[in-house]
Design a protein around this motif. Structure first.
Motif, PDB file in Angstrom:
ATOM      1  N   GLU A  39       1.018  -0.963  -0.306  1.00 18.45           N
ATOM      2  CA  GLU A  39       0.276   0.140   0.080  1.00 18.45           C
ATOM      3  C   GLU A  39       1.014   1.659   0.136  1.00 18.45           C
ATOM      4  N   ILE A  40       0.666   2.190  -0.827  1.00 22.90           N
ATOM      5  CA  ILE A  40       1.023   3.305  -0.904  1.00 22.90           C
ATOM      6  C   ILE A  40       0.477   4.578  -0.184  1.00 22.90           C
ATOM      7  N   GLY A  41      -0.804   4.537  -0.195  1.00 20.08           N
ATOM      8  CA  GLY A  41      -0.899   5.184   1.069  1.00 20.08           C
ATOM      9  C   GLY A  41      -2.948   5.540   0.404  1.00 20.08           C
ATOM     10  N   ARG A  42      -3.573   5.714   0.959  1.00 15.12           N
ATOM     11  CA  ARG A  42      -5.417   6.636   1.212  1.00 15.12           C
ATOM     12  C   ARG A  42      -5.712   7.601   0.737  1.00 15.12           C
ATOM     13  N   TYR A  43      -6.227   8.133  -0.129  1.00 18.26           N
ATOM     14  CA  TYR A  43      -6.219   9.478  -0.789  1.00 18.26           C
ATOM     15  C   TYR A  43      -8.273   9.788  -0.520  1.00 18.26           C
ATOM     16  N   ASP A  44      -8.281  11.226  -1.121  1.00 13.44           N
ATOM     17  CA  ASP A  44     -10.373  11.283  -0.764  1.00 13.44           C
ATOM     18  C   ASP A  44     -10.582  11.417  -2.582  1.00 13.44           C
ATOM     19  N   SER A  45      -8.883  10.980  -3.419  1.00 12.88           N
ATOM     20  CA  SER A  45     -10.441  10.825  -4.598  1.00 12.88           C
ATOM     21  C   SER A  45      -9.574   9.709  -5.185  1.00 12.88           C
ATOM     22  N   PRO A  46     -10.117   9.192  -6.524  1.00 16.16           N
ATOM     23  CA  PRO A  46      -9.465   8.274  -6.888  1.00 16.16           C
ATOM     24  C   PRO A  46      -8.073   9.375  -8.192  1.00 16.16           C
ATOM     25  N   ALA A  47      -8.329  10.371  -8.207  1.00 16.56           N
ATOM     26  CA  ALA A  47      -6.710  11.223  -8.898  1.00 16.56           C
ATOM     27  C   ALA A  47      -6.339  11.259  -8.214  1.00 16.56           C
ATOM     28  N   GLU A  48      -6.560  11.544  -6.853  1.00 11.76           N
ATOM     29  CA  GLU A  48      -5.202  11.408  -6.412  1.00 11.76           C
ATOM     30  C   GLU A  48      -4.316  10.614  -6.048  1.00 11.76           C
ATOM     31  N   ALA A  49      -4.940   9.287  -5.878  1.00 11.64           N
ATOM     32  CA  ALA A  49      -4.299   7.830  -5.730  1.00 11.64           C
ATOM     33  C   ALA A  49      -3.553   7.867  -6.849  1.00 11.64           C
ATOM     34  N   ALA A  50      -3.853   7.413  -8.237  1.00 13.45           N
ATOM     35  CA  ALA A  50      -3.920   7.782  -8.745  1.00 13.45           C
ATOM     36  C   ALA A  50      -2.042   8.328  -9.213  1.00 13.45           C
ATOM     37  N   ARG A  51      -2.065   9.845  -9.254  1.00 13.89           N
ATOM     38  CA  ARG A  51      -0.788   9.899  -9.373  1.00 13.89           C
ATOM     39  C   ARG A  51       0.237   9.365  -8.286  1.00 13.89           C
ATOM     40  N   ALA A  52      -0.592   9.211  -6.720  1.00 11.20           N
ATOM     41  CA  ALA A  52       0.403   8.248  -6.251  1.00 11.20           C
ATOM     42  C   ALA A  52       0.791   7.439  -6.565  1.00 11.20           C
ATOM     43  N   TYR A  53       0.150   6.359  -7.374  1.00 16.17           N
ATOM     44  CA  TYR A  53       0.476   5.447  -7.971  1.00 16.17           C
ATOM     45  C   TYR A  53       2.063   5.680  -8.822  1.00 16.17           C
ATOM     46  N   ASP A  54       1.331   6.372  -9.720  1.00 17.55           N
ATOM     47  CA  ASP A  54       2.032   6.803 -10.834  1.00 17.55           C
ATOM     48  C   ASP A  54       3.516   7.416 -10.394  1.00 17.55           C
ATOM     49  N   ALA A  55       3.890   8.005  -9.346  1.00 18.86           N
ATOM     50  CA  ALA A  55       4.921   8.255  -8.601  1.00 18.86           C
ATOM     51  C   ALA A  55       5.653   7.227  -7.771  1.00 18.86           C
ATOM     52  N   ALA A  56       5.175   6.275  -7.717  1.00 13.24           N
ATOM     53  CA  ALA A  56       5.900   5.453  -7.239  1.00 13.24           C
ATOM     54  C   ALA A  56       5.821   3.838  -8.250  1.00 13.24           C
ATOM     55  N   ALA A  57       5.660   3.991  -9.511  1.00 13.55           N
ATOM     56  CA  ALA A  57       5.204   2.768 -10.152  1.00 13.55           C
ATOM     57  C   ALA A  57       6.629   3.669 -11.372  1.00 13.55           C
TER      58      ALA A  57
ATOM     59  N   GLY B 216      10.442   2.276 -13.284  1.00 16.06           N
ATOM     60  CA  GLY B 216      11.367   3.111 -14.335  1.00 16.06           C
ATOM     61  C   GLY B 216      10.760   3.014 -16.092  1.00 16.06           C
ATOM     62  N   ARG B 217      10.878   2.668 -17.210  1.00 20.53           N
ATOM     63  CA  ARG B 217      10.831   2.694 -18.075  1.00 20.53           C
ATOM     64  C   ARG B 217       9.957   1.781 -18.156  1.00 20.53           C
ATOM     65  N   PHE B 218       9.881   0.696 -17.650  1.00 15.75           N
ATOM     66  CA  PHE B 218       8.375  -0.393 -17.935  1.00 15.75           C
ATOM     67  C   PHE B 218       7.457  -0.139 -17.313  1.00 15.75           C
ATOM     68  N   ALA B 219       7.090   1.239 -16.549  1.00 18.18           N
ATOM     69  CA  ALA B 219       6.168   1.718 -16.063  1.00 18.18           C
ATOM     70  C   ALA B 219       4.902   2.137 -16.363  1.00 18.18           C
ATOM     71  N   ARG B 220       3.357   1.288 -16.272  1.00 17.27           N
ATOM     72  CA  ARG B 220       2.996   1.610 -17.229  1.00 17.27           C
ATOM     73  C   ARG B 220       1.530   2.993 -16.648  1.00 17.27           C
ATOM     74  N   LEU B 221       1.812   3.821 -16.696  1.00 17.57           N
ATOM     75  CA  LEU B 221       0.857   4.844 -16.331  1.00 17.57           C
ATOM     76  C   LEU B 221      -0.486   5.504 -15.699  1.00 17.57           C
ATOM     77  N   ASN B 222      -0.797   6.183 -15.237  1.00 18.90           N
ATOM     78  CA  ASN B 222      -2.699   6.267 -15.224  1.00 18.90           C
ATOM     79  C   ASN B 222      -2.491   7.969 -15.983  1.00 18.90           C
ATOM     80  N   PHE B 223      -1.642   8.462 -15.670  1.00 19.05           N
ATOM     81  CA  PHE B 223      -1.389   9.877 -16.173  1.00 19.05           C
ATOM     82  C   PHE B 223      -0.013  10.248 -17.037  1.00 19.05           C
ATOM     83  N   GLN B 224      -0.053  10.676 -18.253  1.00 22.83           N
ATOM     84  CA  GLN B 224       0.608  10.619 -19.016  1.00 22.83           C
ATOM     85  C   GLN B 224       1.949  11.370 -18.914  1.00 22.83           C
ATOM     86  N   VAL B 225       3.571  11.422 -19.016  1.00 24.87           N
ATOM     87  CA  VAL B 225       4.637  12.273 -18.736  1.00 24.87           C
ATOM     88  C   VAL B 225       5.318  12.210 -20.128  1.00 24.87           C
ATOM     89  N   ASP B 226       5.650  13.476 -20.390  1.00 28.89           N
ATOM     90  CA  ASP B 226       6.589  14.361 -21.077  1.00 28.89           C
ATOM     91  C   ASP B 226       7.659  13.959 -21.153  1.00 28.89           C
TER      92      ASP B 226
END
Length: 188
Positions: free
Chosen positions: A153-171, A176-186
């Motif tokens: 568990e990374i953490g608990r959040y008030d919105s799914p988007a907040e949780a998704a951003r936390a997942y992306d940072a951890a992923a 690394g380069r094999f992370a499948r992210l929820n939000f595109q990173v340039d």
């Protein structure tokens, strides 16, 4: 069967059931043309089968991969694309960077171990949050990631988007380069 040890040699039974040799890069280039820009294979003239010349090779299987029959053996087009460009079949799996299994442009392909390939997997079909690594539990949106085979568990959040951003940072930090992210990173 090894007489001294009383054990059978299973290496022969583990071999592929076909007696046809694997295609070589030379033979592949003889029968097919490949466009690295489009990822498309087309048939070259091959003996009596000249009615296929210039036609797109293969078909899409039930899993979304293009497969091609070459000299009596079925190959994934992504593996043949790798061979066409690099001269040999890949040692490991081939990962489609964008997750589209039929997109066989060489820029979309990379060699990956099984674990690396699984890291680039999209969200599960039964996911209700709409984000990879995010679920609802005890009134909060929970972000989790798999590390060393264990769900963490990374953490608990008030919105799914907040949780998704936390997942992306951890992923990104974990995979690394094999992370499948929820939000595109340039800057990837």
């Amino acid at each position: 069967m090894d007489a001294e040890k009383g054990t059978a040699d299973i290496s022969a039974s583990a071999a592929p059931k076909t007696s046809r040799p694997e295609v070589t890069a030379e033979r592949l280039r003889q029968v097919l043309s490949y466009s690295p820009e489009t990822g498309e294979f087309r048939w070259n003239w091959i003996g009596k089968f000249n009615r296929f010349v210039g036609k797109v090779a293969g078909c899409i299987n039930g899993h979304g991969y293009r497969i091609i029959l070459v000299d009596g053996r079925i190959y994934g087009a992504h593996r043949l694309a790798w061979m066409y460009v690099h001269g040999a079949l890949p040692v490991h799996q081939i990962d489609h960077i964008n997750g589209i299994r039929s997109d066989n442009r060489i820029a979309n392909l990379r060699e990956a171990t099984l674990i690396e390939n699984l890291r680039n997997k999209g969200r599960n079909s039964n996911n209700k949050s709409g984000y990879k690594g995010v679920s609802f539990k005890d009134g909060k949106w929970r972000a989790c990631i798999c590390r060393n085979g264990k769900n963490t568990e990374i953490g608990r959040y008030d919105s799914p988007a907040e949780a998704a951003r936390a997942y992306d940072a951890a992923a990104l930090a974990t995979y690394g380069r094999f992370a499948r992210l929820n939000f595109q990173v340039d800057a990837r």
